[in-house]
Design a protein around this motif. Structure first.
Motif, mmCIF file in Angstrom:
data_model
loop_
_atom_site.group_PDB
_atom_site.id
_atom_site.type_symbol
_atom_site.label_atom_id
_atom_site.label_comp_id
_atom_site.label_asym_id
_atom_site.label_seq_id
_atom_site.Cartn_x
_atom_site.Cartn_y
_atom_site.Cartn_z
ATOM 1 N N LEU A 13 22.800 36.446 -20.658
ATOM 2 C CA LEU A 13 21.733 35.449 -20.748
ATOM 3 C C LEU A 13 20.874 35.464 -19.498
ATOM 4 C CD1 LEU A 13 20.505 33.064 -22.343
ATOM 5 C CD2 LEU A 13 22.147 31.585 -21.168
ATOM 6 N N ASP A 14 21.497 35.623 -18.352
ATOM 7 C CA ASP A 14 20.756 35.686 -17.098
ATOM 8 C C ASP A 14 19.786 36.869 -17.099
ATOM 9 O OD1 ASP A 14 20.383 34.481 -14.489
ATOM 10 O OD2 ASP A 14 21.261 36.321 -13.675
ATOM 11 N N VAL A 15 20.260 38.035 -17.529
ATOM 12 C CA VAL A 15 19.405 39.221 -17.595
ATOM 13 C C VAL A 15 18.285 39.010 -18.605
ATOM 14 C CG1 VAL A 15 19.351 41.666 -18.272
ATOM 15 C CG2 VAL A 15 21.233 40.794 -16.872
ATOM 16 N N PHE A 16 18.626 38.497 -19.786
ATOM 17 C CA PHE A 16 17.649 38.274 -20.852
ATOM 18 C C PHE A 16 16.535 37.324 -20.406
ATOM 19 C CE2 PHE A 16 16.264 35.753 -24.544
ATOM 20 C CZ PHE A 16 15.817 36.762 -25.390
ATOM 21 N N VAL A 17 16.918 36.198 -19.810
ATOM 22 C CA VAL A 17 15.922 35.194 -19.431
ATOM 23 C C VAL A 17 15.094 35.671 -18.244
ATOM 24 C CG1 VAL A 17 15.625 32.842 -18.566
ATOM 25 C CG2 VAL A 17 17.186 33.275 -20.448
ATOM 26 N N ARG A 58 12.146 37.609 -19.342
ATOM 27 C CA ARG A 58 11.141 36.908 -20.139
ATOM 28 C C ARG A 58 10.490 35.722 -19.439
ATOM 29 N NH1 ARG A 58 14.357 39.838 -22.695
ATOM 30 N NH2 ARG A 58 13.939 40.771 -24.705
ATOM 31 N N VAL A 59 11.155 35.195 -18.424
ATOM 32 C CA VAL A 59 10.616 34.042 -17.693
ATOM 33 C C VAL A 59 10.567 34.415 -16.217
ATOM 34 C CG1 VAL A 59 10.883 31.593 -17.180
ATOM 35 C CG2 VAL A 59 11.646 32.477 -19.382
ATOM 36 N N PRO A 60 9.444 34.968 -15.778
ATOM 37 C CA PRO A 60 9.367 35.389 -14.382
ATOM 38 C C PRO A 60 9.300 34.202 -13.420
ATOM 39 C CG PRO A 60 7.245 35.683 -15.466
ATOM 40 C CD PRO A 60 8.223 35.234 -16.517
ATOM 41 N N GLY A 61 9.796 34.428 -12.229
ATOM 42 C CA GLY A 61 9.637 33.429 -11.176
ATOM 43 C C GLY A 61 10.787 32.472 -10.995
ATOM 44 N N GLY A 62 11.628 32.317 -11.960
ATOM 45 C CA GLY A 62 12.769 31.415 -11.819
ATOM 46 C C GLY A 62 12.354 29.955 -11.891
ATOM 47 N N VAL A 102 15.646 27.707 -15.901
ATOM 48 C CA VAL A 102 16.797 26.868 -16.245
ATOM 49 C C VAL A 102 16.625 26.296 -17.653
ATOM 50 C CG1 VAL A 102 18.043 24.754 -15.654
ATOM 51 C CG2 VAL A 102 17.343 26.330 -13.846
ATOM 52 N N ALA A 103 15.422 25.849 -17.969
ATOM 53 C CA ALA A 103 15.160 25.298 -19.303
ATOM 54 C C ALA A 103 15.332 26.363 -20.386
ATOM 55 C CB ALA A 103 13.756 24.708 -19.355
#
Length: 119
Positions: free
Chosen positions: A86-90, A93-97, A102-103
């Motif tokens: 999940l960490d790799v996947f997100v 797709r969601v740059p910048g953290g 988290v959402a």
């Protein structure tokens, strides 16, 4: 009849960067033993608390062992791989953290892993 020419190995994909799938999977799996032990302890502790709240006279050791085994053998490894993946996947797709990442992780966890785990 003529035989086809021997196949030559294809050139490596120049666009591919980073380690291969097997290497990444091995890296992700490295933490499974630790996650399994942590999960077993938490599941056992949770069961002990439940048994105490149920006002049992003695500890049901079979039930305790079943819960600890489930935590160690099933939820520890599956949960570890799920959250690593999940960490790799997100991250892709969601740059910048930050809060958006988290959402996104929370939404994926609630929509996919939660219902699957509870099913």
């Amino acid at each position: 009849s003529s035989t086809p020419p021997p196949r030559r190995p294809s050139a490596p994909n120049q666009k591919r960067t980073g380690p291969g799938f097997r290497v990444r999977l091995a890296e992700m799996a490295r933490g499974i033993p630790k996650s399994s032990v942590q999960s077993a302890v938490l599941w056992a502790a949770g069961d002990l608390i439940c048994q105490r709240l149920e006002k049992k006279d003695t500890v049901d050791t079979r039930r305790l062992a079943v819960n600890a085994t489930y935590g160690a053998a099933i939820l520890g490894p599956v949960g570890h791989l799920w959250y690593e993946g999940l960490d790799v996947f997100v991250k892709r797709r969601v740059p910048g953290g930050g809060a958006r990442m988290v959402a996104a992780k929370l939404a994926c966890d609630l929509a996919v892993f939660g219902p699957t785990h509870l099913a």
